[in-house]
Scaffold this active site. Structure first.
Site: not given
Ligand code: BG6
Length: 608
Positions: A603
């Site tokens: 995530k």
């Molecule tokens: C990745 C996730 O690791 O990070 C994506 O799998 C996400 O779903 C991306 O969009 C950026 O994460 P964040 O928490 O900075 O929006």
């Protein structure tokens, strides 16, 4: 990236296993390649059970609930150094099995350290970088028998960012270190704990110590001491009452979190509209900061970057704010001219923990006076803590790894800020849009209600064809196309390339053969280009599936059109992305995959 959690109770307890399980379940979003649990008992014995696979399977197969003891550590892993197997799972023993430790982070000199420690006679069991942190500490503990001094020395060997929790069998304490990865501490009535994730602590106590990079903490059940890991000097950080509301993840009748969170979007956007309407001063401070900037950089990764592309369109077109979306990972390469005090870095991050974004912020915080502001979905996150102004996109807990509701709430936050900024400049279109924002929750709901069968049908077509595909977008829909392509890759594991549609003819068009599938989210206002781009594919027998409000020009040109409800041009990204989310979800299900926890990803990624 990973998550660590370490707790010390006032006395031996058979609830240790349950506490470690409770803490671990809030860390799953940080990685689910492997999980491991360790306990220390007062008689000096330890238990360490770990392995590759999903958390719940390990909890059951390793009988974690039977763990008892005074101290415990748990770690969930997203693999970077070392494939996901038993030896590379964390926590790790030291050579003599009287130290146990686990980390979240990236020790970039792992190879060299492994060779060095082998040469020094240590027992190296795997290739995971977390194990090297334990051996670095072991090296000096065997010399000094002093936690603080040993960790201070160990730190000098370690290159990279990390957070680390460890314990010795002979000491009734745990030690924790925050060096570039998130780590919080919680103070309870009969325990003290540390964790990578604030929410995992708030289940136990709201008395939080917000640790800072360079903090070395030694704690037992009732007292903690914080030292500067470089100088050894005492640091005072009293606990603070933290009232952040932590939602519990539950499926409430849906088959998966992803489909639940897609259906939550109308409600979450409505709640966000109400929240922004009641946060006018904060929003206006945000707008003033953007208006005063020489350069506005929108810095993000993944889905948040796609939202930033649409956000840049909104800011430029509605508010005449020249915002530039930049992938966090290459900001320091392409924008290495130090931002000046007149520049603004707007970080967009669902988790507020993404290391690529933090790598942009840290040098700026240390070397320039450029303003750092952010839009996050997790209050109190590392990026939020480093920002002068923070807008919370308020999508609520997003459990499914593929982002959906956080994306539409990021879009809405950008649209709200851009429309209000334009309205304050007396720009007509912005004023018109601002008065219509309340239509967006209904637009999303109507889309969900009307396109389900079509999306299932298209998903079946894609799964039957079982090939790669493209997702094209022009103008306002470029971010939508990239986001739709990412969803399909993330949950259906088929290559779908997102591309600006005018670029497609410059080479990639050669991939088109009979019935080659191309998804094309489009706004009728862009027909002057989109129809040409559709024709270029259709004359070569491609299969162009347009996603758009009713528009005869597209109906005539494309193989088929998934019709979304009519709306203003600026709202089309909301309705069309829902179609792409649903297509990806149904394709994942048809392919027998798990859309919530796709293989290989997590995530949020707090590693480089
Ligand atoms: C990745 C996730 O690791 O990070 C994506 O799998 C996400 O779903 C991306 O969009 C950026 O994460 P964040 O928490 O900075 O929006």
């Amino acid at each position: 990236m990973c998550g660590v959690f370490g707790i010390v109770y006032s006395k031996e307890t058979d609830k240790l296993g349950d506490s470690l399980i409770k803490g671990s379940r809030k860390l799953v979003y940080r990685g689910y390649d492997s999980a491991g649990f360790a306990s220390f008992k007062e008689d000096g014995s330890t238990m360490l059970r770990k392995g590759p696979g999903m958390l719940e399977d390990i909890i059951k197969s390793k009988n974690i609930s039977e763990f008892s003891g005074k101290r415990g550590i748990v770690q969930l892993r997203w693999a970077t150094f070392g494939e996901p197997n038993e030896e590379n799972s964390q926590p790790h023993y030291d050579s003599d099995k009287d130290i146990i430790g686990a980390h979240n982070g990236n020790i970039v000199n792992t190879e060299q350290l492994s060779e060095q420690f082998k040469a020094e006679g240590m027992t190296i069991r795997g290739t995971n970088d977390g194990e090297m942190v334990v051996h670095a500490y072991e090296k000096f503990y065997n010399q000094y028998h002093d936690m603080k001094k040993s960790m201070m020395k160990a730190q000098t060997l370690l290159k990279g960012d990390y957070a680390f929790v460890c314990g010795n069998t002979e000491l009734d304490k745990l030690m924790a270190v925050k060096m570039g990865s998130s780590l919080y501490m919680g103070i309870g009535d009969d325990f003290i704990l540390c964790s990578s994730d604030l929410g995992s602590i708030l289940q136990f106590t709201r008395n939080i110590v917000f640790l800072k990079d360079g903090d070395l903490v030694i704690y037992d059940d009732h007292e903690y001491h914080i030292y500067d890991i470089h100088t050894g000097k005492d640091i005072t950080r009293p606990p603070e009452e933290c009232n952040i509301k932590i939602e519990e993840a539950n499926l409430v009748g849906y088959d998966h979190y992803m489909i639940k969170e897609i259906h939550e979007q109308p409600k979450r956007v409505q709640e966000l509209l109400n929240l922004l309407a009641n946060s006018q001063q904060l929003v206006k401070n945000f707008i003033e900061t953007l208006n005063q900037a020489d350069h506005v950089y929108l810095v993000a990764s993944g889905t948040s970057y796609h939202a930033s592309i649409v956000g840049a369109y909104y800011l430029n077109h509605l508010a005449e704010i020249h915002a530039v979306p930049v992938l966090a990972g290459y900001f320091n390469e392409y924008y290495n001219i130090s931002p000046t005090a007149k520049d603004v870095i707007l970080c967009v991050s669902q988790s507020g923990e993404t290391k690529d974004v933090i790598n942009v912020i840290n040098p700026i915080l240390h070397n320039t006076s450029a303003k750092i502001i952010s839009m996050v979905n997790v209050t109190g996150s590392s990026i939020a803590q480093k920002s002068e102004l923070v807008l919370n996109v308020s999508a609520g807990l997003e459990t499914s790894v593929p982002a959906t509701k956080s994306y539409t709430n990021q879009l809405f936050t950008f649209l709200y800020v851009a429309a209000l900024a334009g309205k304050m400049k007396n720009l007509d279109k912005a004023n018109e849009i601002f008065t219509q924002l309340e239509k967006i929750p209904g637009l999303i709901q109507e889309t969900i209600d009307t396109v389900k069968e079509e999306c299932e049908d298209i998903a079946a077509l894609l799964v039957k064809r079982d090939s790669d595909l493209y997702c094209l977008g022009y103008g306002i829909q470029y971010g939508t196309a990239l986001e739709g392509a990412l969803k399909i890759k993330e949950v259906y594991y088929k290559h779908c390339e997102g591309m600006y549609s005018s670029e497609f003819k410059h080479g990639p068009l050669s991939i088109v053969d009979k019935n080659y599938p191309i998804l094309f989210p489009a706004s009728p206002a862009d027909d002057h280009m989109v129809i040409s781009h559709i024709n270029e594919i259709m004359v070569r027998k491609g299969n162009v599936i347009v996603i758009s409000p009713q528009y005869k020009g597209y109906a005539k040109a494309a193989s088929r059109v998934v019709v979304v409800p009519d709306s203003d041009h600026y709202f089309v990204p909301f309705s069309t992305v829902v179609v792409l989310q649903l297509i990806a979800y149904y394709a994942s299900i048809l392919a027998g995959l798990n859309p919530d926890f796709p293989r290989n990803i997590s995530k949020t990624l707090t590693v480089d």
